[in-house]
Design a protein around this motif. Structure first.
Motif, PDB file in Angstrom:
ATOM      1  N   LEU A  20       0.730  -1.201  -0.060  1.00 25.29           N
ATOM      2  CA  LEU A  20      -0.109   0.163   0.006  1.00 25.29           C
ATOM      3  C   LEU A  20       0.899   1.244   0.089  1.00 25.29           C
ATOM      4  CD1 LEU A  20      -2.741   1.221   0.165  1.00 25.29           C
ATOM      5  CD2 LEU A  20      -2.629   1.314   2.913  1.00 25.29           C
ATOM      6  N   ILE A  21       0.575   2.150  -0.945  1.00 21.54           N
ATOM      7  CA  ILE A  21       1.694   3.316  -1.295  1.00 21.54           C
ATOM      8  C   ILE A  21       0.743   4.401  -0.871  1.00 21.54           C
ATOM      9  CG2 ILE A  21       3.066   4.413  -2.774  1.00 21.54           C
ATOM     10  CD1 ILE A  21       3.449   1.843  -4.312  1.00 21.54           C
ATOM     11  N   LEU A  22       1.266   5.206   0.132  1.00 19.81           N
ATOM     12  CA  LEU A  22       0.266   6.469   0.410  1.00 19.81           C
ATOM     13  C   LEU A  22       0.687   7.579  -0.642  1.00 19.81           C
ATOM     14  CD1 LEU A  22       0.998   6.539   4.412  1.00 19.81           C
ATOM     15  CD2 LEU A  22      -1.022   5.572   3.181  1.00 19.81           C
ATOM     16  N   ASP A  23      -0.220   8.350  -0.610  1.00 21.61           N
ATOM     17  CA  ASP A  23      -0.272   9.569  -1.826  1.00 21.61           C
ATOM     18  C   ASP A  23      -0.186   9.182  -2.946  1.00 21.61           C
ATOM     19  OD1 ASP A  23      -0.834  12.208  -1.928  1.00 21.61           O
ATOM     20  OD2 ASP A  23       1.404  12.562  -1.692  1.00 21.61           O
ATOM     21  N   GLN A  24      -0.690   7.798  -3.446  1.00 14.52           N
ATOM     22  CA  GLN A  24      -0.556   7.467  -4.794  1.00 14.52           C
ATOM     23  C   GLN A  24      -1.763   6.669  -5.041  1.00 14.52           C
ATOM     24  OE1 GLN A  24       3.091   5.551  -6.386  1.00 14.52           O
ATOM     25  NE2 GLN A  24       4.383   7.162  -5.056  1.00 14.52           N
ATOM     26  N   VAL A  25      -2.024   6.548  -6.348  1.00 10.04           N
ATOM     27  CA  VAL A  25      -3.115   5.587  -6.640  1.00 10.04           C
ATOM     28  C   VAL A  25      -2.728   4.289  -6.637  1.00 10.04           C
ATOM     29  CG1 VAL A  25      -4.674   4.882  -8.658  1.00 10.04           C
ATOM     30  CG2 VAL A  25      -4.243   7.222  -8.384  1.00 10.04           C
ATOM     31  N   ASN A  26      -3.376   3.459  -5.901  1.00 10.65           N
ATOM     32  CA  ASN A  26      -3.119   1.721  -5.752  1.00 10.65           C
ATOM     33  C   ASN A  26      -4.239   1.239  -6.497  1.00 10.65           C
ATOM     34  OD1 ASN A  26      -1.071   1.315  -3.215  1.00 10.65           O
ATOM     35  ND2 ASN A  26      -2.098   3.338  -2.908  1.00 10.65           N
ATOM     36  N   ARG A  27      -3.934   0.516  -7.613  1.00 12.89           N
ATOM     37  CA  ARG A  27      -5.084  -0.036  -8.377  1.00 12.89           C
ATOM     38  C   ARG A  27      -5.010  -1.505  -8.070  1.00 12.89           C
ATOM     39  NH1 ARG A  27      -6.560   3.252 -12.219  1.00 12.89           N
ATOM     40  NH2 ARG A  27      -5.028   4.835 -12.948  1.00 12.89           N
ATOM     41  N   VAL A  28      -6.131  -2.193  -7.585  1.00 12.02           N
ATOM     42  CA  VAL A  28      -6.288  -3.383  -6.838  1.00 12.02           C
ATOM     43  C   VAL A  28      -7.300  -3.992  -7.618  1.00 12.02           C
ATOM     44  CG1 VAL A  28      -5.775  -2.422  -4.619  1.00 12.02           C
ATOM     45  CG2 VAL A  28      -8.254  -2.333  -5.397  1.00 12.02           C
ATOM     46  N   GLU A  29      -7.385  -5.217  -7.453  1.00  6.74           N
ATOM     47  CA  GLU A  29      -8.479  -6.346  -7.975  1.00  6.74           C
ATOM     48  C   GLU A  29      -9.601  -5.861  -7.143  1.00  6.74           C
ATOM     49  OE1 GLU A  29      -8.271  -8.309 -10.578  1.00  6.74           O
ATOM     50  OE2 GLU A  29      -6.125  -8.006 -10.639  1.00  6.74           O
ATOM     51  N   ASN A  30     -10.917  -6.466  -7.582  1.00  4.18           N
ATOM     52  CA  ASN A  30     -12.247  -6.298  -6.947  1.00  4.18           C
ATOM     53  C   ASN A  30     -12.082  -6.851  -5.629  1.00  4.18           C
ATOM     54  OD1 ASN A  30     -13.131  -4.835  -9.156  1.00  4.18           O
ATOM     55  ND2 ASN A  30     -14.112  -6.537 -10.029  1.00  4.18           N
ATOM     56  N   PRO A  31     -12.619  -6.293  -4.627  1.00 10.36           N
ATOM     57  CA  PRO A  31     -12.591  -6.702  -3.057  1.00 10.36           C
ATOM     58  C   PRO A  31     -13.312  -7.964  -3.070  1.00 10.36           C
ATOM     59  CG  PRO A  31     -14.176  -4.780  -3.412  1.00 10.36           C
ATOM     60  CD  PRO A  31     -13.529  -5.129  -4.609  1.00 10.36           C
ATOM     61  N   HIS A  32     -13.079  -8.751  -1.891  1.00 14.73           N
ATOM     62  CA  HIS A  32     -13.811  -9.624  -1.530  1.00 14.73           C
ATOM     63  C   HIS A  32     -14.801  -9.302  -0.505  1.00 14.73           C
ATOM     64  CE1 HIS A  32     -14.843 -12.926   1.314  1.00 14.73           C
ATOM     65  NE2 HIS A  32     -14.810 -13.785   0.163  1.00 14.73           N
ATOM     66  N   THR A  33     -16.091  -9.454  -1.035  1.00 16.20           N
ATOM     67  CA  THR A  33     -17.070  -8.753  -0.008  1.00 16.20           C
ATOM     68  C   THR A  33     -17.803  -9.747   1.015  1.00 16.20           C
ATOM     69  OG1 THR A  33     -19.025  -9.145  -1.774  1.00 16.20           O
ATOM     70  CG2 THR A  33     -17.645  -6.957  -1.755  1.00 16.20           C
ATOM     71  N   SER A  34     -18.157  -9.336   2.230  1.00 18.45           N
ATOM     72  CA  SER A  34     -18.867 -10.052   3.164  1.00 18.45           C
ATOM     73  C   SER A  34     -19.473  -9.303   4.030  1.00 18.45           C
ATOM     74  CB  SER A  34     -17.930 -10.978   3.770  1.00 18.45           C
ATOM     75  OG  SER A  34     -16.893 -10.048   4.742  1.00 18.45           O
ATOM     76  N   ILE A  35     -20.459  -9.858   4.823  1.00 22.47           N
ATOM     77  CA  ILE A  35     -21.011  -9.202   6.157  1.00 22.47           C
ATOM     78  C   ILE A  35     -20.413  -9.157   7.109  1.00 22.47           C
ATOM     79  CG2 ILE A  35     -23.320  -8.882   7.275  1.00 22.47           C
ATOM     80  CD1 ILE A  35     -23.554  -8.569   4.182  1.00 22.47           C
ATOM     81  N   GLY A  36     -20.018  -8.193   7.834  1.00 21.57           N
ATOM     82  CA  GLY A  36     -19.331  -7.995   8.858  1.00 21.57           C
ATOM     83  C   GLY A  36     -20.039  -7.732  10.368  1.00 21.57           C
ATOM     84  N   GLY A  37     -19.327  -7.241  11.352  1.00 23.55           N
ATOM     85  CA  GLY A  37     -20.038  -7.336  12.619  1.00 23.55           C
ATOM     86  C   GLY A  37     -19.649  -8.356  13.696  1.00 23.55           C
ATOM     87  N   LYS A  38     -19.068  -8.112  14.706  1.00 24.51           N
ATOM     88  CA  LYS A  38     -18.565  -9.206  15.846  1.00 24.51           C
ATOM     89  C   LYS A  38     -19.429 -10.274  16.148  1.00 24.51           C
ATOM     90  CE  LYS A  38     -14.668  -6.455  18.101  1.00 24.51           C
ATOM     91  NZ  LYS A  38     -13.789  -7.802  17.598  1.00 24.51           N
ATOM     92  N   GLY A  39     -20.730 -10.077  16.180  1.00 26.78           N
ATOM     93  CA  GLY A  39     -21.861 -10.889  16.759  1.00 26.78           C
ATOM     94  C   GLY A  39     -22.194 -11.534  15.540  1.00 26.78           C
ATOM     95  N   ILE A  40     -22.280 -11.144  14.284  1.00 27.79           N
ATOM     96  CA  ILE A  40     -22.430 -11.736  13.201  1.00 27.79           C
ATOM     97  C   ILE A  40     -21.526 -12.636  12.705  1.00 27.79           C
ATOM     98  CG2 ILE A  40     -23.023 -11.658  10.525  1.00 27.79           C
ATOM     99  CD1 ILE A  40     -24.339  -8.872  11.055  1.00 27.79           C
ATOM    100  N   ASN A  41     -20.283 -12.453  12.847  1.00 29.79           N
ATOM    101  CA  ASN A  41     -19.151 -13.358  12.552  1.00 29.79           C
ATOM    102  C   ASN A  41     -19.074 -14.448  13.671  1.00 29.79           C
ATOM    103  OD1 ASN A  41     -18.048 -12.120  10.524  1.00 29.79           O
ATOM    104  ND2 ASN A  41     -16.647 -10.824  11.630  1.00 29.79           N
ATOM    105  N   ALA A  42     -19.479 -14.225  14.943  1.00 23.51           N
ATOM    106  CA  ALA A  42     -19.405 -15.090  16.012  1.00 23.51           C
ATOM    107  C   ALA A  42     -20.809 -16.134  15.523  1.00 23.51           C
ATOM    108  CB  ALA A  42     -19.835 -14.550  17.460  1.00 23.51           C
TER     109      ALA A  42
END
Length: 324
Positions: A20-42
């Protein structure tokens, strides 16, 4: 049956990049998406372990609808979220430069006094509707009330009694306000080393310091306290016994959700009557298994069973405390 409470669920976007390079454009692959929240993960871990689980909390707006639709599609849980005005939050995790991860997390839905009262009554209704034997209260809340979690714990205790298993996975001021009073106590807490340092206001240099701290009045009358130490395992105090929990080394894919998975594993073990030693092993095995998946709150029961056998609990002698 277990109830998990998540006051601030999120739509999670996980990016995996070499650097991760600060103050520059970081071109990345599409993210892995999921539902978060500690109680949901538990709750995910509880469901994958084979126990019925009720997920509750608050949701709102388009993001809230996306979260609920996704959880419905997983077809694993009883979903009992309270809908309120506003929009649920997004959370971005960037895994970069080895095992470094950087997070951008929105505050999320604001819980007004009116909605707080509604939610308390909602929880009371769920405790009547379902045969709940264990409760997890997990994660943050966007509230002006620094004692929100204390009030929630007190309210639930007034319904279920003092001995009912209630696990709390919270941090910061909310956790401090739960701990500084003695009138109502959770059954289990799981701060990591950094969160423990925040509580005591100083750096912790050695495991021996943790053992000494766990005997302080701040932690009195909490049945089980787990101080997670990432790849170094955990220090666990159960009643008067302290364990050094030693875990196998693995090639980590994703650290996000490992603590939540540990709590889910502990809730499952408590609900199913495991001994404390086996409960600790099962909980830690769930956290390790989660670290091998991109999706938070995901475990392999085959992996969990293998890690369970490899985890070692070494009882720390009282002599250690006396010599510290």
């Amino acid at each position: 049956m277990i109830l998990t409470i998540t006051l601030n669920p999120s739509m999670d976007y996980n990016y995996l990049v070499s650097s991760l390079i600060l103050d520059q454009v970081n071109r990345v692959e599409n993210p892995h998406t999921s539902i978060g929240g500690k109680g949901i993960n538990a709750g995910r871990v509880i469901a994958q372990s084979g126990e019925s689980v009720v997920l509750t909390g608050i949701l709102g707006g388009p993001v809230g609808k996306m979260i609920l639709d996704t959880l419905n599609a997983e077809n694993r849980y009883h979903l009992e979220f309270l809908s309120v005005e506003g929009n649920s939050r997004n959370a971005i995790t960037i895994m970069h430069d080895g095992n470094t991860h950087t997070e951008l997390v929105e505050k999320g839905l604001y819980l007004s006094k009116e909605n707080e009262a509604l939610f308390f009554q909602h929880v009371a209704h769920l405790l009547k509707k379902y045969k709940i034997d264990t409760i997890c209260i997990s994660g943050s809340v966007n509230s002006d009330d620094a004692k929100f979690h204390l009030h929630l714990l007190d309210f639930i205790r007034s319904i279920v009694g003092k001995s009912f298993p209630i696990l709390m996975d919270i941090s910061g001021e909310q956790l401090e306000n739960v701990l500084v009073q003695q009138s109502v106590r959770p059954t289990f807490i799981k701060p990591n080393t950094h969160e423990l340092e925040e509580l005591v206001g100083r750096k912790i240099q050695t495991p021996e310091e943790i053992v000494v701290l766990l005997h302080e009045p701040l932690f009195d009358n909490i049945e089980t306290i787990m101080i997670s130490q990432g790849g170094d395992g955990a220090i666990v105090k159960h009643e008067s016994t302290v364990y050094d929990v030693r875990i196998p080394k693995v090639d980590i894919v994703n650290t996000t959700g490992c603590g939540d998975s540990t709590v889910g594993g502990m809730a499952f073990a408590i609900s199913n009557g495991y001994s404390i030693e086996d409960a600790i092993r099962y909980a830690m095995a769930c956290g390790i298994s989660n670290s091998l998946f991109e999706t938070n709150g995901t475990i392999s029961t085959e992996q969990v069973n293998q890690f369970f056998k490899e985890i070692k609990l070494v009882e720390i002698e009282e002599l250690l405390l006396k010599n510290s």
